[in-house]
Structure formats: C-alpha cells, structure tokens
Design an enzyme around this catalytic site. Sequence first.
Site, PDB file in Angstrom:
ATOM      1  N   HIS A   1       0.923  -1.112  -0.198  1.00 16.76           N
ATOM      2  CA  HIS A   1      -0.253  -0.040   0.068  1.00 16.76           C
ATOM      3  C   HIS A   1       0.495   1.264   0.369  1.00 16.76           C
ATOM      4  O   HIS A   1       0.980   1.903  -0.776  1.00 16.76           O
ATOM      5  CB  HIS A   1      -0.748  -0.419   1.410  1.00 16.76           C
ATOM      6  CG  HIS A   1      -1.960  -0.947   1.350  1.00 16.76           C
ATOM      7  ND1 HIS A   1      -2.507  -1.346  -0.004  1.00 16.76           N
ATOM      8  CD2 HIS A   1      -2.159  -2.267   2.584  1.00 16.76           C
ATOM      9  CE1 HIS A   1      -3.247  -2.574   0.551  1.00 16.76           C
ATOM     10  NE2 HIS A   1      -2.997  -3.022   1.761  1.00 16.76           N
TER      11      HIS A   1
ATOM     12  N   ASP B   1      -4.952  -8.224  -3.114  1.00 21.37           N
ATOM     13  CA  ASP B   1      -5.274  -8.047  -1.420  1.00 21.37           C
ATOM     14  C   ASP B   1      -6.726  -8.253  -0.967  1.00 21.37           C
ATOM     15  O   ASP B   1      -6.591  -9.455  -1.005  1.00 21.37           O
ATOM     16  CB  ASP B   1      -5.429  -6.521  -1.469  1.00 21.37           C
ATOM     17  CG  ASP B   1      -5.319  -6.150   0.375  1.00 21.37           C
ATOM     18  OD1 ASP B   1      -5.302  -7.332   0.990  1.00 21.37           O
ATOM     19  OD2 ASP B   1      -5.031  -4.905   0.005  1.00 21.37           O
TER      20      ASP B   1
END
Length: 459
Positions: free
Chosen positions: A273, A324
């Site tokens: 991220h 994810d």
Amino acid sequence: MNTSSTHTLFAQQALLPEGWVANVRLHWDAQGNFSQIETAATPTAYEPQYGYVSPGMTNLHSHAFQRAMAGMTEIAGEGPDSFWTWRDLMYRYALAISPEQMQAIAAQLYSECLRHGYTSICEFHYVHRAPEGVFYADIAETSKQVIAAANSTGMGISMLPVLYSYADFNHQPLRDDQRRFNTNVEQILQIIQALENQRNAQVEVGVAPHSLRAASTEQIAELVAAMPQGRQIHIHIAEQMREVNACIAATGKRPVELLFDTQSVDERWCLVHATHLNQHEVANMAASKSVAGICTSTEGNLGDGFFELPDYIAAQGRFGIGTDSHASQSVVEEIRWLEYGQRLKAQGRNIASVKGQRRVADYLWQQCLQGGAQASGRKLGQLKIEHRADFIIFDDQHPNLQNLDVADVLSSVVFTGNDNLIRDVFVGGQQVVAAGRHRDQAQINANYVACMRQLRQLK
C-alpha cells in the site's frame, strides 16, 4: 523438436525484457524452467503458432480467504463507512472459516487469477489458529491448506506467514475477534520451519510482519534476523491516514519513516500500500530498492487513497500489483486503475510514462512484471533462460487485437473494453488455462459453491 525432456512453443510475437520481438521459439525443460529463448526462428510445418505471448504476472499481495466476502460489504451503514467498518465484517468471516474451506476459497481465487493473467501469488496469510484461538496440531495447518490450493490449481505461490501480536500501537492487546491471528516471533519461525518441506520450484516461503501497529519494531528486527538468507519480507504500511496519525501519536514518526529508522530495508522487502507518503519517504523507498505493493482495486474499494506514483516513478522506484481483498482478480483492471486513479488525481492523461517509454500500458506492464517477480523471491516475470516457464497467450482472434501494430497490443489489452483477452495460460510449462477456461474449473466452482452455502449466513 519436442523431446521427453524439452518442450517448445512458437510465438509470432513474444514480450521479451527489451519489448516485443518477432518469431521467438520458447524452450523449457522437464522442471518447468526456460532452457532456451530462440529469436529469429522459423516455424516448422507441424508446430502451432501463437500470436502474442507475455510473461505471466505476479500478484504480490493476497489474503485468499477474503475472496469469500467480496461483494458482501457494499451496503451503507447508519454512519460513515470506512476501512475500519469493513474490517469488522472481515473478522467475522475469519473466525468462521475452516482449513478445508480456506482451501476451497483459495482454489476458486487462484483459478480466477490464473484465467486473468496472474501465474504466481504472494499469500499474506494470517489466519493461523483454530476458531477458538488455539493452534492446530500442525502449527502450519492453514498455510498448508492454502499451498495445497495453489498446487492443485497450478498457481505458483510465495507463502508469507504473518506475525500479528498487537491490536494497535503501544502494544495494545489483540481484540477477541483477532484471536486466530495471534502469533509471536517464535511461533512464526515454527510455522516457517514446518513449511520448509513444501518449498520447491513452484513454492517459496518468506515472512510478513503484519504492520507496525500489529508487530513491534523490536519483533520485526528479531524476526528478520532469524529468517533464512534472501527470503522475502512483506509488510502493510501507511494504508490509512488513521494509521499514519496513530503512528505519529505513539512514536513521533510516520510509518514509513519509523520503518526506515528501525529496519534495514532492502530488495527483500515489499511495502504494501504505502498510500500516504511524504517526499522524504518516497525517496527512501525508491533508494532502498524495495518494492511498493500497490493494490488499486482494494485501495479504491476501501477508500485508502492514491499512491504517490509520479514522484515514485521519477525516483526510479520499483513497484508491482496485488489484488489484496479480491474485489477484482484481473491484471488488466489493476493496471488500468493504477493509471486511471492517477489521471483522476492529477486531472491529466498518460501519467505513468518515462523518457524512452511513452506507452503507458507497456511501461506499467513491464514494471509490474519486474516488481512482482522481485516481491515473490522467485525467478519470474521474464521470458528468459533459467526463469520459470510462466506465460500467458493473448487471444489474437479477438477483434480488439486484430489488424494492430504490435506496439499497440498492450495498450489495447489494458485500455480497451472488458473482455478477458487472455486465452491460454502456462505455469511451469504446464497448461492450466485453455481457451479461457481453467482445467479444473467445474470442480473448483462446485467446491466453492458448497463452501459459500455454509458461510453466506454470516452476511
């Protein structure tokens, strides 16, 4: 030309590290590694010819069990919704799923990822304990179930057992609904040791401190020092502003700043991220040669924010893509929205380009191949000798890819329409997808439907 130990495929156009090259014959051995890349080749009368062949992509960040809740959280609550309200439902699923269900869910996910262009995955796996909070008789039980799903579907995997000790900064104790995640350094090392006999050409084992709020900097340093040399290290970092602000309140430093002040971050690391960075952090990440793990579909789904991509590219930073929480399983969608998000933010066009490569799709595709391979710790992402024979074949009979200059192929794949243009997929030289269909798709789907019949009551 085929023998019992050598296999070949003729590509009219193959995406080599330097770009598209015409008339390439790929050779791979019985172990599933490329043994020769023959350029300026001439097709024989008996061998099939394939139009456009690319290396397969690495999905560098996955929580496989979260595939089960995709689409189940898109209902507004009474108050503002955020990552943190989404997380509460995710914990409910995590508490309920059995090891066998984990395998069925992971197999469904991996078959979908394979059909959409991913040939390897980095599994950030943290559901280690049984629902009541104790370890299974085999401390690596759930990890082995997920690896079994990868093996059965043909997906290459880097298993990353997750260190998860705290609920927040300042060593806050875990919540009761986090009890399945609870691990310390010694336990994670035991899991890794228990997985050593799983390692082979298709399976690698690294490690993942969950985040700076779930693992202390002292724990992370101890864990990294104890890892076998060269193994990959992944960590969630700076995903949400609440996390950034909590880190500053607890330590006086921003998350990426704290990580670099306390750890020796290098090529082994993947910083997942890293959505909220300042300029100093961008420069440090790029200089460290670590990989930024950008998960655009999940970051959009959870409202995380935008990665500082233009500045990071300017600093020659390395990056790759992951799915994810699996709101999407598509390489194309991930890359498309990596660029589109930046266009929306900058109110401009063709953001991800550099001098010498102005074609955005080509630049992003090649960078994500390289970054994903590095994050996996495996020899992937290139049609190159001694690398895994993982490759995808685009559907050159689809209208979007006919009568094109080869230089426009990736632009058309990434930015034109929503048909899946990936026709065939090979992993380790074995065909796992043919004509858009996984070899075991019917059984995988049936197992997943049966699993979800039990889990859907958690909605």
